[in-house]
Design an enzyme around this catalytic site. Sequence first.
Site, mmCIF file in Angstrom:
data_model
loop_
_atom_site.group_PDB
_atom_site.id
_atom_site.type_symbol
_atom_site.label_atom_id
_atom_site.label_comp_id
_atom_site.label_asym_id
_atom_site.label_seq_id
_atom_site.Cartn_x
_atom_site.Cartn_y
_atom_site.Cartn_z
ATOM 1 N N THR A 177 0.855 -1.188 0.000
ATOM 2 C CA THR A 177 0.000 0.000 0.000
ATOM 3 C C THR A 177 0.885 1.230 0.000
ATOM 4 O O THR A 177 1.890 1.280 0.717
ATOM 5 C CB THR A 177 -0.949 0.040 1.212
ATOM 6 O OG1 THR A 177 -1.617 1.306 1.200
ATOM 7 C CG2 THR A 177 -0.240 -0.135 2.532
ATOM 8 N N LYS A 430 -6.303 10.909 -1.947
ATOM 9 C CA LYS A 430 -6.690 9.809 -2.830
ATOM 10 C C LYS A 430 -7.376 10.357 -4.078
ATOM 11 O O LYS A 430 -8.455 10.920 -4.005
ATOM 12 C CB LYS A 430 -7.607 8.833 -2.110
ATOM 13 C CG LYS A 430 -7.512 7.444 -2.715
ATOM 14 C CD LYS A 430 -8.140 6.408 -1.827
ATOM 15 C CE LYS A 430 -7.612 5.024 -2.166
ATOM 16 N NZ LYS A 430 -8.354 3.969 -1.489
#
Length: 532
Positions: A177, A430
Amino acid sequence: MLGAMQDWDLLVTHLIDHAAREHGTREIVTYWADGQQTRTNWAGIRCDALKMTQALRAAGVGKEDRVATLAMNHSRHLVSWYGAVGVGGILHTINPRLFDDQLEYIVNHAEDKVLLYDAAFQPIIDKMKALWPSVELYICYDSGEHATSFEDWIAGYDGNAQWAEVGERDPCMLCYTSGTTGNPKGVLYEHRSTLLHAISGLQPHAFDFRPNSVMLPVVPMFHAASWGLPWAGAAAGLKFVYSAVNDPMVLCDLMADEGVTHSAGVPTVWLGIFQYCDATGTALPKLDVATIGGSAAPKFMIERLMKNGARVAHAWGMTETSPIGTVGAPTHDWADKSFDEQVAIVAMQGRPVFGVELRTVDLDDFTKELPRDGKTSGALQIRGPWVIKRYFKADQDATTADGWFDTGDVGVIHPDGTLQLTDRTKDVIKSGGEWISSVELENAAVGHPAVAEAAAIGMPHPKWDERPVLFVVKKDGADCSAAEVIEYLSDKVAKWWLPDAVEFVDDIPHTATGKISKKDLRDRFSDYKLAE
Ligand code: AMP
């Protein structure tokens, strides 16, 4: 005294055995990058996965070896998931959208031994190969031009092989991640956690699969294990429809032609589909269940999909949580609620699936648990058998002293258990489902001779969910324009990381310990609107 039931380790190979035995003729359809379409079924996937285990063994690949993939969604990628774990190996899905230095880091950190890739990513291979000394074998999924092609590689084998003997706590999959600060971090899933997570996806309020469900997962297989769908789909015996290209026209055609009932993707994917349908007058595909996750699902999106007859399953999770944590589902009193009330509920992040537990704690004192009153917001923490304990190769656990994982998300829990996210403590943005490190943007920006301090935050954006905006304090007596700052950054970060706007401010708020207070900055600019 022990219980007296049979020994049956929770292994992911049981999933493919089940799918081939009980749902062997259910189809797996692929639309390839070159526009061709192929069809196989679960029995065919299992047979090819066994052939792949033979090819891997012949290449000396076995237990705990890392088998990496750099690929879009397709049937050969699905075969590789089961083939890699079938030799006791660890499947490592790589996100091709990472930058070169991240790609270099993770392949070396993972010590990948084999790398299977799509021909479309040949330029990445050409650029990175010399930097990846651990990779001994390259296999190309759809061309034999630069490496052995996947079909040729497994062609000489008959599939008459056994899965490796492993234990349920043995690792089976590795995902990195980049949604944290610093280098990407590896999350090492095990057979047991993966199987339990797959079963959790079968709960009706999760994906809501039926015997006749047809799933087109737009969420990539390299992103948070494609939300566990290649595993859960085998347990459910789904018909899968894969597309190796994310073109909304292709997706809409496939949904209509293949009778797709379920799909799953980040909000940006659904927006692309809306835009295509509006621009061309194409009817929005009729789905039973549309799963949206990875970023907050906007209300207009939920409304439109619901009006089109779909149940919208708004899900929250993380790579660290395998990823399913919560999913929104109709409550027992759904019929008594107005449409607007239903939309408001679906716009929250849903309730935990059985198997994981959530709590919120005081942001400054993790030992102080907060009430589930729908009002008091705090740090969101999670625990359960498919939640990370420790990052791959880290020497310390990633959990609190009492065993919870702090998600870096901030929210409230309502009395009925519904999670509502309100903020984030982790310093990342994001955009379209992919992470941008605000810290790296800030560090790059302060290298500009006129910049004293810089802070990047994500601002709501209709297409990408969030886009970075950089707030800059100029040095005394120095001057520069927004365009100059962007120009300065352009060879330091990837193009899609460049801020959508640079705003000059007199000061940037700080916390008591002198860190930039993103929360205060966000509050100060809560009315800020990005130009479209
Ligand atoms: P990743 O590990 O890349 O899947 O990212 C996980 C993170 O994405 C979470 O910690 C959240 O910050 C964000 N996220 C995932 N799902 C949602 C959602 N439904 N609403 C808001 N944020 C979400």
